[in-house]
Design a protein around this motif. Structure first.
Motif, PDB file in Angstrom:
ATOM      1  N   LEU A 200      -4.964  -7.604  -2.675  1.00 43.93           N
ATOM      2  CA  LEU A 200      -5.613  -7.964  -4.182  1.00 43.93           C
ATOM      3  C   LEU A 200      -6.910  -7.673  -4.776  1.00 43.93           C
ATOM      4  O   LEU A 200      -8.109  -8.605  -3.747  1.00 43.93           O
ATOM      5  CB  LEU A 200      -4.424  -8.096  -5.302  1.00 43.93           C
ATOM      6  CG  LEU A 200      -3.649  -7.463  -5.926  1.00 43.93           C
ATOM      7  CD1 LEU A 200      -2.895  -8.551  -6.812  1.00 43.93           C
ATOM      8  CD2 LEU A 200      -3.836  -6.797  -6.537  1.00 43.93           C
TER       9      LEU A 200
ATOM     10  N   SER B 149      -2.101  -5.068   1.074  1.00 46.76           N
ATOM     11  CA  SER B 149      -2.764  -5.477   1.506  1.00 46.76           C
ATOM     12  C   SER B 149      -3.414  -6.102  -0.016  1.00 46.76           C
ATOM     13  O   SER B 149      -2.630  -5.944  -1.123  1.00 46.76           O
ATOM     14  CB  SER B 149      -3.791  -3.513   0.838  1.00 46.76           C
ATOM     15  OG  SER B 149      -3.061  -3.196  -0.811  1.00 46.76           O
TER      16      SER B 149
ATOM     17  N   PRO C 108      -5.903  -3.033  -5.931  1.00 47.43           N
ATOM     18  CA  PRO C 108      -6.076  -3.295  -4.369  1.00 47.43           C
ATOM     19  C   PRO C 108      -7.262  -2.984  -4.226  1.00 47.43           C
ATOM     20  O   PRO C 108      -8.369  -2.576  -4.713  1.00 47.43           O
ATOM     21  CB  PRO C 108      -5.008  -1.634  -3.905  1.00 47.43           C
ATOM     22  CG  PRO C 108      -4.325  -2.047  -4.919  1.00 47.43           C
ATOM     23  CD  PRO C 108      -4.828  -1.573  -6.584  1.00 47.43           C
TER      24      PRO C 108
ATOM     25  N   SER D  15       0.918  -1.283  -0.006  1.00 45.15           N
ATOM     26  CA  SER D  15      -0.057   0.395   0.262  1.00 45.15           C
ATOM     27  C   SER D  15       0.626   1.653   0.433  1.00 45.15           C
ATOM     28  O   SER D  15       2.054   1.223   0.122  1.00 45.15           O
ATOM     29  CB  SER D  15      -0.935   0.055   0.646  1.00 45.15           C
ATOM     30  OG  SER D  15      -0.134   0.458   2.487  1.00 45.15           O
TER      31      SER D  15
ATOM     32  N   CYS E  63     -12.103  -4.369  -5.236  1.00 45.43           N
ATOM     33  CA  CYS E  63     -11.882  -2.573  -5.759  1.00 45.43           C
ATOM     34  C   CYS E  63     -13.017  -2.162  -6.119  1.00 45.43           C
ATOM     35  O   CYS E  63     -14.048  -2.348  -5.946  1.00 45.43           O
ATOM     36  CB  CYS E  63     -10.196  -2.720  -7.129  1.00 45.43           C
ATOM     37  SG  CYS E  63     -11.433  -3.235  -8.312  1.00 45.43           S
TER      38      CYS E  63
END
Length: 465
Positions: free
Chosen positions: A43, A41, A51, A30, A63
């Protein structure tokens, strides 16, 4: 690979910089660092490229783009499965300023934009594009701390004007105007203030205002030629309603309130966000920067607020609680008015969608033919005979009006004193009085037609077999 530099962010080579790095097939560093080390973090579990920004569907890390696709898929499935929006419809979106109403406005606008592009690309241009309008109910007549009404209206108009063409009409109406005989705002405000003075119960007062909002929305829709009213009610709100309605003694009418479609009103009400939870909706609005109104109100200490707090705590313990509550209520059989009446657009539906609509299960109770004049909930079969005997008297005055309302409205909204009830009756919106006069006669006559249509469909299926 961990970040080894001393700067504030990570970069692709493993040292602190401006970019992120991939430390494993499913993990990225991150932008924030902690003592020179990157904070990993996950995916997005769908696209495997960006992310994750939010947790959706209870366990999936998504996301922003995949979260939007997930919510829009649920929205589109509800719309198409229940034929909520057809090309010839005039759709009115009820905008309250919250995240749910903002997102449903965005999704319906996207549907309209796609339909407009398809129309322009087609050669014959045979399919029309549904018209879209926005309704905003001003609640400055209510004695609670609320933002300045003119500022709120300006913000709503700005939000709608920023949407791409076609142009959307914004309709603004004060909630107190429905209590006035000539829909005058000043007269309606004074009448509403006096009317709320007789409602002692805090829960009853909040529920009564909710019923007035629906009357205001119905008034806008009918006067401007709209055919569908879209609300932003989601799984979280409906889950709270399931418990609160049970506590208030509205268990019989509960199935009518948690369906995708509610056609007991003059203009059918549809809930395309019914399968979406508020947490995901709020996260998407924040990620995409969708403007919402910051409505601040004084805290209410009533059944509704207690239930909301209770469900919120359950949701913290298990993220599937809200969906579980709503799915449990789904097992109750709906009423006949939880299905949209047949239209010309129904002939254009695919065979699978027509078959799904024809297999719609409904409760065969004749009690759905009579609705409470205040909240519109169906009266149970046990109480129906008593109501019909009172209707034969032809009197529509205070004490009589109270006697034909549902038990929840009788005990939480209406006063027991006869003189006070006469005053309340004189202040009630004309639509509630009209509903009393036509209830049980021709006011819901189309329900009987729905029963006959269902019987004809069953006979037809048996003949083909």
């Amino acid at each position: 690979m961990a970040c080894r530099g001393s700067a504030d962010q990570c970069r692709g080579d493993g040292f602190c910089g401006s970019d992120t790095i991939r430390t494993s097939p499913n993990i990225v560093c991150s932008a924030a660092c902690n003592d020179g080390r990157a904070v990993a973090s996950p995916l997005c579990c769908k696209c495997k490229e960006r992310p994750a920004e939010a947790k959706a569907n209870q366990t999936e890390d998504l996301c922003g783009g995949c979260l939007r696709s997930s919510l829009f898929a649920k929205f589109k499935l509800a719309v198409t499965s229940h034929s909520m929006i057809n090309p010839s419809d005039n759709v009115l979106v009820a905008f309250s300023g919250g995240s749910a109403s903002r997102l449903v406005l965005e999704f319906v606008h996207e549907m309209q934009s796609k339909a407009q592009k398809n129309l322009q690309a087609s050669k014959d241009r045979s399919l029309p594009v549904f018209r879209l309008g926005v309704a905003f109910i001003v609640e400055n007549s209510i004695s609670v701390s609320s933002p300045d009404s003119s500022k709120a209206v300006e913000e709503v108009r700005l939000i709608v004007s920023n949407l791409a063409p076609p142009v959307k009409t914004v309709h603004v109406l004060s909630i107190g105007s429905v209590c006035s005989e000539n829909f005058d705002e000043l007269d309606g405000r004074s009448r509403l203030t006096e009317l709320l003075h007789f409602v002692d119960d805090a829960t009853g007062k909040e529920d009564f205002l909710q019923y007035l909002r629906m009357l205001a929305l119905q008034k806008i829709a009918m006067e401007n030629g709209y055919t569908k009213l879209v609300l932003g009610l989601c799984t979280s709100k409906l889950a709270c309603h399931v418990i609160s309605a049970t506590v208030k003694g509205q268990g019989y009418s509960l199935p009518a309130d948690v369906q995708y479609v509610d056609a007991r009103w003059g203009i059918p009400v549809v809930l395309p966000l019914r399968d979406c939870v508020s947490h995901e909706i709020t996260m998407l609005c924040q990620i995409e920067g969708l403007t919402t109104l910051k409505l601040t109100q004084e805290p209410h200490f009533n059944i509704n607020s207690l239930v909301s707090s209770f469900v919120a705590k359950l949701q913290e313990e298990n993220s599937s609680r809200e969906r579980t509550i709503l799915r449990t209520a789904e097992k109750l059989r709906p009423f006949f008015f939880n299905k949209l009446p047949e239209s010309e657009d129904s002939e254009r539906l695919s065979f699978r969608r027509r078959h799904a609509l024809q297999k719609f299960k409904s409760s065969g109770s004749i009690a759905s033919d009579f609705l409470c004049p205040i909240c519109g909930c169906p009266v149970s079969e046990a109480d129906l005979q008593t109501v019909r005997s009172k209707l034969e008297t032809g009197l529509v005055k205070g004490a009589f009006f109270r006697s034909i309302c549902c038990s929840s409205c009788t005990f939480q909204i209406l006063p027991e004193d006869e003189s006070s009830m006469d005053t309340v009756y004189s202040l009630l919106p004309e639509e509630m009085i009209r509903r009393t006069k036509c209830n049980g006669t021709d006011g819901q006559s189309w329900l009987r037609q729905q029963i006959e249509d269902c019987l004809l469909l069953q006979d037809s299926d048996e003949e083909h077999e």
